[in-house]
Design an enzyme around this catalytic site. Structure first.
Site, PDB file in Angstrom:
ATOM      1  N   GLY A  16      -4.330  -8.744 -16.273  1.00 48.30           N
ATOM      2  CA  GLY A  16      -3.854  -8.145 -15.029  1.00 48.30           C
ATOM      3  C   GLY A  16      -2.419  -8.483 -14.681  1.00 48.30           C
ATOM      4  CE  LYS A  17       0.623 -10.561 -19.667  1.00 44.06           C
ATOM      5  NZ  LYS A  17      -0.671 -10.138 -20.284  1.00 44.06           N
ATOM      6  CB  THR A  18       1.142  -4.648 -15.715  1.00 43.90           C
ATOM      7  OG1 THR A  18       1.405  -4.969 -17.087  1.00 43.90           O
ATOM      8  CG2 THR A  18       2.087  -3.539 -15.272  1.00 43.90           C
ATOM      9  CE  LYS A  34       4.876  -6.603 -21.439  1.00 46.87           C
ATOM     10  NZ  LYS A  34       3.465  -6.213 -21.223  1.00 46.87           N
ATOM     11  CD  GLU A 106       3.668  -7.390 -17.424  1.00 43.33           C
ATOM     12  OE1 GLU A 106       2.572  -7.170 -17.989  1.00 43.33           O
ATOM     13  OE2 GLU A 106       4.273  -6.530 -16.745  1.00 43.33           O
ATOM     14  N   GLY A 107       5.431 -11.462 -19.270  1.00 39.38           N
ATOM     15  CA  GLY A 107       5.274 -11.805 -20.668  1.00 39.38           C
ATOM     16  C   GLY A 107       4.342 -10.859 -21.393  1.00 39.38           C
ATOM     17  CB  ALA A 108       4.085  -9.809 -24.828  1.00 38.44           C
ATOM     18  N   GLY A 109       0.994 -10.626 -23.461  1.00 38.26           N
ATOM     19  CA  GLY A 109      -0.225 -11.380 -23.737  1.00 38.26           C
ATOM     20  C   GLY A 109      -0.235 -12.721 -23.030  1.00 38.26           C
TER      21      GLY A 109
END
Length: 240
Positions: A16-18, A34, A106-109
């Site tokens: 749910g980061k986005t 991002k 925002e990071g990836a994974g």
């Protein structure tokens, strides 16, 4: 001293980061970035955030690495004969932060996702000297995944501002907060319609606690300064 960004990471892909990034971006009228996007057949996360925030101040910056394959970044980059460079991302960050130090990244994974053959997302966090908000989606097994994430953050002395949870499941939030020692900032309720109205509503709910968490981090660690923000705000607060 250069202010540090807020980095949104979590327990893994689909946490749910986005949506949380959009809520925080809206709450602080910050800019969003991002740097690594893997897979964009259904659109990028940057475009999604742009479409669901409402304020006119936030800027959405382009990705440094926009990779076709929806996979771990180091694999997606390998498929395109690219090597993701943390130094390159950091150089872009220095440029962006001149315009506005209020930056949500925002990071990836999750934090232990490889970016290349030697470095992970957590290495990027360290390079950026970022304060981190951890996102956890409540599900059977999320206690283990959340505590593993917290454990690595503690080992690496990452400045964790707190948890944001979503998708209620039993009393997992309280368990994760207790065992990890990291406080809860907010819990985002389920919605089938992630609209601008929903993001604005949640931004109002989260704003006061978010600012308090940032101020607390600044007072505890001068290198964790993220934003110049007043202490008092008007307060109002998907399965992500």
């Amino acid at each position: 001293m250069t202010k540090s960004p807020i980095f949104i990471s979590g327990t893994g892909t689909g946490a749910g980061k986005t949506i949380v990034s959009a809520i925080i971006t809206e709450a602080l009228h910050a800019d969003y970035w991002k740097p690594v996007q893997c897979g964009f057949e259904d659109g990028t996360d940057s475009l999604h955030v742009k479409n669901i925030i409402s304020n006119s101040e936030s800027k959405i910056y382009d990705e440094v690495y926009k990779l076709k394959l929806a996979s771990s970044p180091h694999i997606a980059a390998r498929e395109e004969n690219i090597t993701i460079s943390i130094e390159n991302i950091y150089a872009h960050y220095l440029h962006l932060s001149i315009a506005n130090p209020q930056l949500i990244i925002e990071g990836a994974g999750g934090i232990m996702v490889p970016l290349n053959e030697n470095e992970f997302v957590i290495d990027l966090i360290e390079k950026l000297n970022a304060g981190v908000i951890l996102v956890s989606r409540n599900y059977l097994g999320s206690i283990n995944h959340s505590l593993l994430t917290a454990h690595v953050c503690r080992q690496r002395k990452i400045n964790v501002l707190g948890w944001i949870f979503n998708d209620l499941f039993m009393q997992y939030e309280d368990e994760i907060v207790q065992w990890s020692g990291f406080k809860k900032i907010a819990s985002v309720p389920y919605t089938a319609n992630v609209s601008k109205e929903f993001i604005c509503e949640q931004a109002m709910f989260i704003k006061e606690k978010l600012v308090h968490s940032i101020k607390a981090a600044v007072s505890q660690n001068n290198t964790a300064k993220a934003f110049d923000v007043p202490l008092i705000f008007e307060t109002a607060g998907k399965q992500l």
